[in-house]
Design an enzyme around this catalytic site. Structure first.
Site, mmCIF file in Angstrom:
data_model
loop_
_atom_site.group_PDB
_atom_site.id
_atom_site.type_symbol
_atom_site.label_atom_id
_atom_site.label_comp_id
_atom_site.label_asym_id
_atom_site.label_seq_id
_atom_site.Cartn_x
_atom_site.Cartn_y
_atom_site.Cartn_z
ATOM 1 N N PHE A 196 1.506 -13.487 7.228
ATOM 2 C CA PHE A 196 1.989 -12.242 7.805
ATOM 3 C C PHE A 196 3.476 -12.339 8.116
ATOM 4 O O PHE A 196 3.926 -13.264 8.786
ATOM 5 C CB PHE A 196 1.205 -11.890 9.072
ATOM 6 C CG PHE A 196 1.500 -10.498 9.546
ATOM 7 C CD1 PHE A 196 0.934 -9.403 8.903
ATOM 8 C CD2 PHE A 196 2.362 -10.277 10.608
ATOM 9 C CE1 PHE A 196 1.220 -8.106 9.316
ATOM 10 C CE2 PHE A 196 2.655 -8.983 11.029
ATOM 11 C CZ PHE A 196 2.079 -7.898 10.381
ATOM 12 N N ASP B 4 0.273 -6.492 -1.040
ATOM 13 C CA ASP B 4 -0.638 -7.479 -0.470
ATOM 14 C C ASP B 4 -1.915 -7.466 -1.325
ATOM 15 O O ASP B 4 -1.963 -8.100 -2.368
ATOM 16 C CB ASP B 4 -0.860 -7.090 1.000
ATOM 17 C CG ASP B 4 -1.658 -8.104 1.789
ATOM 18 O OD1 ASP B 4 -1.555 -9.293 1.501
ATOM 19 O OD2 ASP B 4 -2.387 -7.706 2.725
ATOM 20 N N GLU C 87 8.318 -0.389 -3.020
ATOM 21 C CA GLU C 87 7.496 -0.795 -1.872
ATOM 22 C C GLU C 87 8.131 -1.981 -1.156
ATOM 23 O O GLU C 87 8.904 -2.733 -1.749
ATOM 24 C CB GLU C 87 6.093 -1.208 -2.358
ATOM 25 C CG GLU C 87 4.991 -0.224 -2.025
ATOM 26 C CD GLU C 87 4.673 -0.108 -0.533
ATOM 27 O OE1 GLU C 87 5.523 -0.405 0.330
ATOM 28 O OE2 GLU C 87 3.546 0.298 -0.232
ATOM 29 N N ASP C 88 7.772 -2.140 0.108
ATOM 30 C CA ASP C 88 8.223 -3.321 0.838
ATOM 31 C C ASP C 88 7.417 -4.543 0.426
ATOM 32 O O ASP C 88 7.958 -5.613 0.190
ATOM 33 C CB ASP C 88 8.143 -3.096 2.356
ATOM 34 C CG ASP C 88 6.779 -2.590 2.831
ATOM 35 O OD1 ASP C 88 5.891 -2.318 1.992
ATOM 36 O OD2 ASP C 88 6.595 -2.455 4.052
#
Ligand code: IMP
Ligand code: MG
Length: 181
Positions: free
Chosen positions: A155, A106, A102-103
């Site tokens: 973010f 969160d 995964e990148d």
């Protein structure tokens, strides 16, 4: 490095392409050690993980295979929320050593749901590699096995991560700047 602007939001440099390349190389070496003669199946979660999965895969010194899956998560209805495979796996994972790439993790909801569905297909083993991890945002009992960088709950964009589809092609990673420019 300068700031970049997308959709009126300003981002400042956070992790350089050199730092990313170094860390990805280290993880590739660890995976190569751990999976010698096991031909792991690397599952790249599209779209965001494609640069990380590509660099990781190309730096492996062992036999390995790659597969792709695209997930769409439905948020809003917490525990009943499901993850749909928009592009599904065409490889069988039964009995295989699998590494999901995964990148970013969160809240962890996307990964938790996908792992549940993956484990139902009886892989021999499942591990998770994520380039970025926001430990303070985590809402699921999930511990990624390989983490590139643990970061604060801010973010970020670049190296696969997007803002409304844009910025995935930035070579460096940028963080939303709350400071006036
Ligand atoms: P989770 O299910 O809350 O862990 O969220 C996972 C997905 O949210 C990731 O795969 C990303 O697509 C997206 N996401 C979470 N944080 C960021 C960020 O900082 N920048 C861009 N996308 C993010
Ligand atoms: Mg993603």
């Amino acid at each position: 490095m300068n700031t970049v602007t997308y959709n009126g939001l300003t981002f400042r440099p956070f992790i350089s392409s050199e730092q990313i390349a170094k860390r990805v190389g280290e993880i590739a070496a660890e995976v190569s050690d751990a999976y010698k003669d096991r031909n792991p199946l690397i599952i790249c979660v599209l779209k965001g993980a494609f640069p990380f999965a590509s660099d990781l895969f190309m730096n492996l010194s062992i036999d390995a295979e790659i597969a792709f899956v695209r997930l769409q998560s439905y948020s809003g209805t917490e525990s009943t929320g499901s993850v749909r495979e928009v592009i599904g796996l065409d490889e069988s994972v039964k009995g295989r050593a699998v590494i999901v790439v995964e990148d970013i993790i969160d809240t962890g909801r996307t990964m938790a749901k996908f792992l549940e569905e993956l484990k139902a297909q009886e892989p021999a083993e499942v591990k998770v590699a994520t380039l970025l991890f926001k430990p303070d945002a985590l809402q699921e009992p999930l511990k990624p096995d390989y983490v590139g960088f643990s970061i604060p709950s801010k973010f970020i964009i670049g190296y696969g991560l997007d803002l409304d589809g844009l910025a995935r092609n930035l070579k460096d990673i940028y963080v939303l700047s709350t400071d006036p420019v």
